[in-house]
Design a protein around this motif. Structure first.
Motif, short mmCIF file in Angstrom:
data_model
loop_
_atom_site.label_atom_id
_atom_site.label_comp_id
_atom_site.label_asym_id
_atom_site.label_seq_id
_atom_site.Cartn_x
_atom_site.Cartn_y
_atom_site.Cartn_z
N ALA A 233 56.79 -65.05 32.61
CA ALA A 233 56.51 -66.44 32.96
C ALA A 233 56.76 -67.32 31.75
O ALA A 233 56.76 -66.84 30.61
N LEU A 234 56.96 -68.58 32.02
CA LEU A 234 57.12 -69.56 30.95
C LEU A 234 56.20 -70.73 31.23
O LEU A 234 56.13 -71.23 32.35
N MET A 235 55.46 -71.13 30.18
CA MET A 235 54.54 -72.25 30.30
C MET A 235 54.75 -73.21 29.13
O MET A 235 55.27 -72.83 28.08
N SER A 236 54.33 -74.43 29.34
CA SER A 236 54.44 -75.46 28.31
C SER A 236 53.48 -76.58 28.63
O SER A 236 53.16 -76.83 29.79
N ALA A 237 53.05 -77.28 27.58
CA ALA A 237 52.22 -78.48 27.77
C ALA A 237 53.07 -79.72 27.97
O ALA A 237 52.53 -80.81 28.15
N SER A 238 54.38 -79.57 27.99
CA SER A 238 55.26 -80.74 27.94
C SER A 238 55.13 -81.65 29.15
O SER A 238 55.09 -82.88 29.00
N LYS A 239 55.08 -81.09 30.36
CA LYS A 239 55.02 -81.95 31.54
C LYS A 239 53.65 -82.61 31.67
O LYS A 239 53.55 -83.80 31.95
N ALA A 240 52.58 -81.85 31.49
CA ALA A 240 51.24 -82.37 31.75
C ALA A 240 50.80 -83.42 30.73
O ALA A 240 50.00 -84.30 31.06
N TRP A 241 51.32 -83.33 29.50
CA TRP A 241 50.91 -84.29 28.47
C TRP A 241 52.07 -85.16 27.99
O TRP A 241 51.99 -85.79 26.95
N ALA A 244 57.94 -84.04 26.45
CA ALA A 244 59.30 -83.49 26.57
C ALA A 244 60.11 -83.67 25.30
O ALA A 244 60.96 -82.82 24.97
N GLY A 245 59.86 -84.74 24.56
CA GLY A 245 60.60 -84.98 23.33
C GLY A 245 60.09 -84.17 22.15
O GLY A 245 60.68 -84.24 21.06
N LEU A 246 59.01 -83.42 22.34
CA LEU A 246 58.46 -82.56 21.29
C LEU A 246 58.59 -81.13 21.79
O LEU A 246 57.69 -80.56 22.38
N LYS A 247 59.76 -80.54 21.55
CA LYS A 247 60.17 -79.30 22.18
C LYS A 247 59.31 -78.10 21.76
O LYS A 247 59.18 -77.79 20.58
N ALA A 248 58.75 -77.42 22.77
CA ALA A 248 58.01 -76.17 22.54
C ALA A 248 57.58 -75.60 23.88
O ALA A 248 57.25 -76.34 24.79
N ALA A 249 57.62 -74.28 23.99
CA ALA A 249 57.14 -73.59 25.19
C ALA A 249 56.76 -72.17 24.79
O ALA A 249 57.07 -71.71 23.69
N VAL A 250 56.07 -71.50 25.70
CA VAL A 250 55.63 -70.12 25.46
C VAL A 250 56.15 -69.24 26.59
O VAL A 250 55.97 -69.55 27.77
N ALA A 251 56.80 -68.14 26.21
CA ALA A 251 57.21 -67.12 27.17
C ALA A 251 56.12 -66.05 27.21
O ALA A 251 55.62 -65.63 26.15
N LEU A 252 55.74 -65.62 28.41
CA LEU A 252 54.67 -64.65 28.60
C LEU A 252 55.23 -63.42 29.30
O LEU A 252 56.07 -63.53 30.19
N ALA A 253 54.73 -62.26 28.93
CA ALA A 253 55.16 -61.02 29.57
C ALA A 253 53.97 -60.29 30.15
O ALA A 253 52.89 -60.25 29.55
N GLY A 254 54.17 -59.71 31.34
CA GLY A 254 53.18 -58.79 31.87
C GLY A 254 53.16 -57.53 31.03
O GLY A 254 54.06 -57.29 30.22
#
Length: 394
Positions: A233-241, A244-254
């Motif tokens: 899965a991939l999650m990020s705070a970018s949409k909720a807060w 988008a111009g402050l690039k960062a996300a987290v990839a998660l693995a089972g």
């Protein structure tokens, strides 16, 4: 979550149109000044104070180097425990990536090859087509049902077709779904996991809109359901807060996918913006009160849109989504052709997303961004009604 919200507390009511037009981002620069933009996923808000302070403090101390550490993953894990009662995020099974779509591409590279197919539920976020297609992989569509939910008969058939193109098919799940705002239930996600296991399909969930779930709905992380152990899965705070111009996300693995996640190259994990990581971490740790105010404002806008359409455009069918700040408008009864957004832009000077860009099922539709003030939302619908009248009377 609070039951009501005042104008002073609503983050969507704090920025005037004149102030918004000073912005240099895509939303406010793509079209001439007479166009009201309600298309790209940017919100008409100021930053949450904890986020603004975190960025300002970092700049003041000159902390503008390369990202490092697991603070983002740890903040996400804490947020998931409090928000979704999910204790499944382990820092050792995460990787920072520049953004969700870049993360998807990197994951596709480690779990499949260009000869393999990728299944998507259409209509769906247009970059799914662009990014997946750019990798050379074949796209297999599994259309949503008339209720805008996953059609499992269609999904099963798509899995079977995908398996014919290569030995390592992938299902790119949009959760919550963009553009419909559908929030998948635990039972639906468990069925996804079961079907995927039966057909040898790996699931990759885009969960970027996970914090944006309205009252009465519950977000369920895909990796929390039985059978999802080899998913990602991939999650990020970018949409909720609005980051988008402050690039960062987290990839998660089972648990069964940790070795695959570890294959993402180190230089990819160095790609996020350091200021982005700082901002996203602050949002997840300290930005929940602001988020709750935002969700109340978005919920009010959903209800306002229902009333506005009933008054001004009763021919538009709109089922309020349970998540995201996007409204999927069925305009087929208006007689505006396959791309009503083009008509709204030409005759009403309001910019929405073109329905056909979301794939099969998008013709005759348009996507509207609800993350604006009630005043601008009202003006947009009035312009859309005037555009419809002008286009159909000529």
């Amino acid at each position: 979550m609070k039951s009501g919200i005042s104008g002073e507390a609503n983050p969507l009511c704090l920025v005037s149109l004149d102030q918004l037009r000073l912005r240099t981002s895509e939303k406010w620069q793509m079209y001439p000044r007479d166009v009201l933009p309600l298309f790209v996923a940017e919100m008409d808000v100021l930053l949450a104070e904890p986020v603004a302070c975190a960025i300002t403090d970092a700049v003041t101390r000159g902390d503008t180097g390369y990202p490092a550490g697991t603070a983002y993953a740890e903040a996400l894990a804490e947020f998931a425990r409090k928000r979704w009662d999910w204790d499944g995020i382990r820092a050792e099974r995460t990787a920072m990536v520049p953004d969700v779509m870049r993360g998807i591409v990197e994951i596709l590279d480690v779990i499949s090859s260009p000869a393999d197919a990728v299944v998507i539920n259409c209509p769906v976020y247009a970059p799914f087509y662009h990014f997946v297609g750019h990798t050379g992989r074949r796209i297999v569509e599994a259309p949503l049902g008339d209720d805008q939910r996953i059609d499992f008969a269609a999904l099963k058939e798509a899995f079977e077709r995908a398996a014919q193109h290569g030995p390592r098919p992938v299902y790119l799940l949009c959760s919550p779904h963009n553009p419909t705002g559908t929030v998948h239930t635990a039972d639906e996600l468990a069925t996804v996991a079961t079907l995927a296991a039966q057909h040898g399909v790996r699931v990759v969930a885009d969960e970027i809109h996970a914090p944006l779930v309205m009252p009465g709905a519950v977000f369920v992380p895909y990796l929390s359901v039985p059978g999802a152990e080899n998913g990602m899965a991939l999650m990020s705070a970018s949409k909720a807060w609005n980051l988008a111009g402050l690039k960062a996300a987290v990839a998660l693995a089972g648990p069964a996918a940790a070795d695959d996640l570890a294959k993402i190259p180190a230089w990819v994990q160095e790609g996020p913006s350091h200021l982005g990581v700082i901002a996203h971490t602050a949002a997840l740790r300290d930005g929940t009160p602001w988020l709750d105010d935002l969700l109340d404002g978005l919920d009010a806008n959903r209800r306002l849109l229902v009333d506005l359409l009933a008054e001004h455009l009763p021919g538009v069918r709109y089922r309020p989504g349970e998540g995201t700040y996007l409204a999927w408008l069925d305009c087929r009864d208006l007689g505006l052709g396959d791309d009503p957004a083009a008509v709204f832009l030409e005759h009403g000077r309001v910019a929405l997303n073109s329905g056909p860009s979301f794939g099969t099922g998008g013709a005759g539709h348009a996507r509207l961004n609800l993350a604006t003030s009630p005043v601008l939302l009202t003006e947009a619908v009035r312009r859309m009604a005037a555009a419809t009248a002008a286009a159909t009377s000529s």
